[in-house]
Design a protein around this motif. Structure first.
Motif, PDB file in Angstrom:
ATOM      1  N   CYS A 110       0.823  -1.208   0.000  1.00  0.00           N
ATOM      2  CA  CYS A 110       0.000   0.000   0.000  1.00  0.00           C
ATOM      3  C   CYS A 110       0.854   1.254   0.000  1.00  0.00           C
ATOM      4  CB  CYS A 110      -0.953   0.000   1.195  1.00  0.00           C
ATOM      5  SG  CYS A 110      -2.287  -1.208   1.063  1.00  0.00           S
ATOM      6  N   ARG A 111       1.902   1.257   0.797  1.00  0.00           N
ATOM      7  CA  ARG A 111       2.779   2.426   0.843  1.00  0.00           C
ATOM      8  C   ARG A 111       3.447   2.662  -0.502  1.00  0.00           C
ATOM      9  NH1 ARG A 111       4.802   0.606   6.612  1.00  0.00           N
ATOM     10  NH2 ARG A 111       3.310   1.757   7.878  1.00  0.00           N
ATOM     11  N   ARG A 112       3.908   1.616  -1.144  1.00  0.00           N
ATOM     12  CA  ARG A 112       4.592   1.757  -2.438  1.00  0.00           C
ATOM     13  C   ARG A 112       3.650   2.191  -3.548  1.00  0.00           C
ATOM     14  NH1 ARG A 112       8.705  -3.412  -2.343  1.00  0.00           N
ATOM     15  NH2 ARG A 112      10.120  -2.507  -0.810  1.00  0.00           N
ATOM     16  N   THR A 113       2.381   1.825  -3.441  1.00  0.00           N
ATOM     17  CA  THR A 113       1.414   2.195  -4.480  1.00  0.00           C
ATOM     18  C   THR A 113       0.648   3.464  -4.116  1.00  0.00           C
ATOM     19  OG1 THR A 113      -0.217   0.685  -3.520  1.00  0.00           O
ATOM     20  CG2 THR A 113       1.120  -0.150  -5.349  1.00  0.00           C
ATOM     21  N   GLY A 114       0.954   4.049  -2.972  1.00  0.00           N
ATOM     22  CA  GLY A 114       0.333   5.306  -2.592  1.00  0.00           C
ATOM     23  C   GLY A 114      -1.073   5.183  -2.021  1.00  0.00           C
ATOM     24  N   ILE A 115      -1.448   4.000  -1.566  1.00  0.00           N
ATOM     25  CA  ILE A 115      -2.777   3.808  -0.979  1.00  0.00           C
ATOM     26  C   ILE A 115      -2.716   4.138   0.505  1.00  0.00           C
ATOM     27  CG2 ILE A 115      -4.614   2.152  -0.486  1.00  0.00           C
ATOM     28  CD1 ILE A 115      -3.651   0.542  -2.877  1.00  0.00           C
ATOM     29  N   LYS A 116      -3.605   5.006   0.930  1.00  0.00           N
ATOM     30  CA  LYS A 116      -3.675   5.377   2.342  1.00  0.00           C
ATOM     31  C   LYS A 116      -4.238   4.217   3.154  1.00  0.00           C
ATOM     32  CE  LYS A 116      -5.892   8.725   5.372  1.00  0.00           C
ATOM     33  NZ  LYS A 116      -6.814   9.866   5.424  1.00  0.00           N
ATOM     34  N   ILE A 117      -3.646   3.948   4.302  1.00  0.00           N
ATOM     35  CA  ILE A 117      -4.142   2.906   5.203  1.00  0.00           C
ATOM     36  C   ILE A 117      -5.213   3.539   6.091  1.00  0.00           C
ATOM     37  CG2 ILE A 117      -3.563   1.239   7.003  1.00  0.00           C
ATOM     38  CD1 ILE A 117      -2.236   0.649   4.312  1.00  0.00           C
ATOM     39  N   LEU A 118      -6.461   3.089   5.947  1.00  0.00           N
ATOM     40  CA  LEU A 118      -7.556   3.609   6.754  1.00  0.00           C
ATOM     41  C   LEU A 118      -7.636   2.925   8.111  1.00  0.00           C
ATOM     42  CD1 LEU A 118     -10.299   3.816   3.992  1.00  0.00           C
ATOM     43  CD2 LEU A 118      -8.814   5.643   4.817  1.00  0.00           C
ATOM     44  N   GLY A 119      -7.156   1.701   8.171  1.00  0.00           N
ATOM     45  CA  GLY A 119      -7.178   0.982   9.435  1.00  0.00           C
ATOM     46  C   GLY A 119      -6.759  -0.461   9.268  1.00  0.00           C
ATOM     47  N   ILE A 120      -6.511  -1.102  10.395  1.00  0.00           N
ATOM     48  CA  ILE A 120      -6.180  -2.525  10.424  1.00  0.00           C
ATOM     49  C   ILE A 120      -7.122  -3.187  11.425  1.00  0.00           C
ATOM     50  CG2 ILE A 120      -4.425  -4.270  10.930  1.00  0.00           C
ATOM     51  CD1 ILE A 120      -2.303  -2.189  10.229  1.00  0.00           C
ATOM     52  N   ILE A 121      -7.773  -4.242  10.991  1.00  0.00           N
ATOM     53  CA  ILE A 121      -8.693  -4.993  11.844  1.00  0.00           C
ATOM     54  C   ILE A 121      -8.061  -6.337  12.155  1.00  0.00           C
ATOM     55  CG2 ILE A 121     -10.955  -6.104  11.974  1.00  0.00           C
ATOM     56  CD1 ILE A 121     -11.929  -3.948   9.985  1.00  0.00           C
ATOM     57  N   GLU A 122      -8.026  -6.678  13.426  1.00  0.00           N
ATOM     58  CA  GLU A 122      -7.537  -8.006  13.812  1.00  0.00           C
ATOM     59  C   GLU A 122      -8.752  -8.874  14.108  1.00  0.00           C
ATOM     60  OE1 GLU A 122      -3.847  -9.583  16.223  1.00  0.00           O
ATOM     61  OE2 GLU A 122      -5.454  -8.946  17.576  1.00  0.00           O
ATOM     62  N   ASN A 123      -9.030  -9.806  13.224  1.00  0.00           N
ATOM     63  CA  ASN A 123     -10.164 -10.709  13.337  1.00  0.00           C
ATOM     64  C   ASN A 123      -9.769 -11.893  14.220  1.00  0.00           C
ATOM     65  OD1 ASN A 123     -12.671 -11.771  12.857  1.00  0.00           O
ATOM     66  ND2 ASN A 123     -12.206 -12.489  10.807  1.00  0.00           N
ATOM     67  N   SER A 124     -10.684 -12.392  15.001  1.00  0.00           N
ATOM     68  CA  SER A 124     -10.469 -13.567  15.866  1.00  0.00           C
ATOM     69  C   SER A 124      -9.421 -13.324  16.943  1.00  0.00           C
ATOM     70  CB  SER A 124     -10.070 -14.797  15.039  1.00  0.00           C
ATOM     71  OG  SER A 124     -11.048 -15.091  14.081  1.00  0.00           O
ATOM     72  N   SER A 125      -9.215 -12.095  17.353  1.00  0.00           N
ATOM     73  CA  SER A 125      -8.157 -11.819  18.322  1.00  0.00           C
ATOM     74  C   SER A 125      -8.455 -12.399  19.705  1.00  0.00           C
ATOM     75  CB  SER A 125      -7.910 -10.317  18.441  1.00  0.00           C
ATOM     76  OG  SER A 125      -9.054  -9.665  18.945  1.00  0.00           O
ATOM     77  N   GLY A 126      -9.704 -12.548  20.036  1.00  0.00           N
ATOM     78  CA  GLY A 126     -10.034 -13.109  21.340  1.00  0.00           C
ATOM     79  C   GLY A 126     -10.483 -14.547  21.280  1.00  0.00           C
ATOM     80  N   PHE A 127     -10.394 -15.171  20.136  1.00  0.00           N
ATOM     81  CA  PHE A 127     -10.877 -16.525  19.947  1.00  0.00           C
ATOM     82  C   PHE A 127      -9.943 -17.524  20.635  1.00  0.00           C
ATOM     83  CE2 PHE A 127     -10.856 -20.540  17.527  1.00  0.00           C
ATOM     84  CZ  PHE A 127     -12.173 -20.920  17.728  1.00  0.00           C
TER      85      PHE A 127
END
Length: 91
Positions: free
Chosen positions: A66-83
């Motif tokens: 994303c950084r190399r292609t110029g895409i802004k990171i809107l967020g990161i979601i961690e799925n199953s983190s409490g599983f």
């Protein structure tokens, strides 16, 4: 590449947002999508990961992509983190 191109160019998308779910990492599909959407306004990317080490490696590669292609990171979601697997034995 042809299917991705057809999906993005032959369909009249009348939406405010188009969410594209690609496989993890920086494989063929994300690169193809980026090549086909260069002329469209991209708000950014939301990366989804899980707590496993292999998934962390994938999301790290996605961040770099994303950084190399110029895409802004809107967020990161961690799925199953409490599983907690009910059938797994912890030592």
């Amino acid at each position: 590449m042809a299917m991705i191109n057809q999906l993005l160019t032959n369909i009249s998308w009348d939406v405010n947002y188009l969410i594209i779910n690609t496989p993890p990492g920086t494989s063929y599909e994300p690169i193809s999508f980026m090549e086909n959407i260069r002329d469209y306004p991209v708000k950014g990317a939301v990366l989804v990961t899980t707590p496993q080490m292999v998934a962390e490696d994938d999301v790290t590669r996605e961040l770099t992509f994303c950084r190399r292609t110029g895409i802004k990171i809107l967020g990161i979601i961690e799925n199953s983190s409490g599983f907690v697997c009910p059938d797994c034995l912890f030592v």
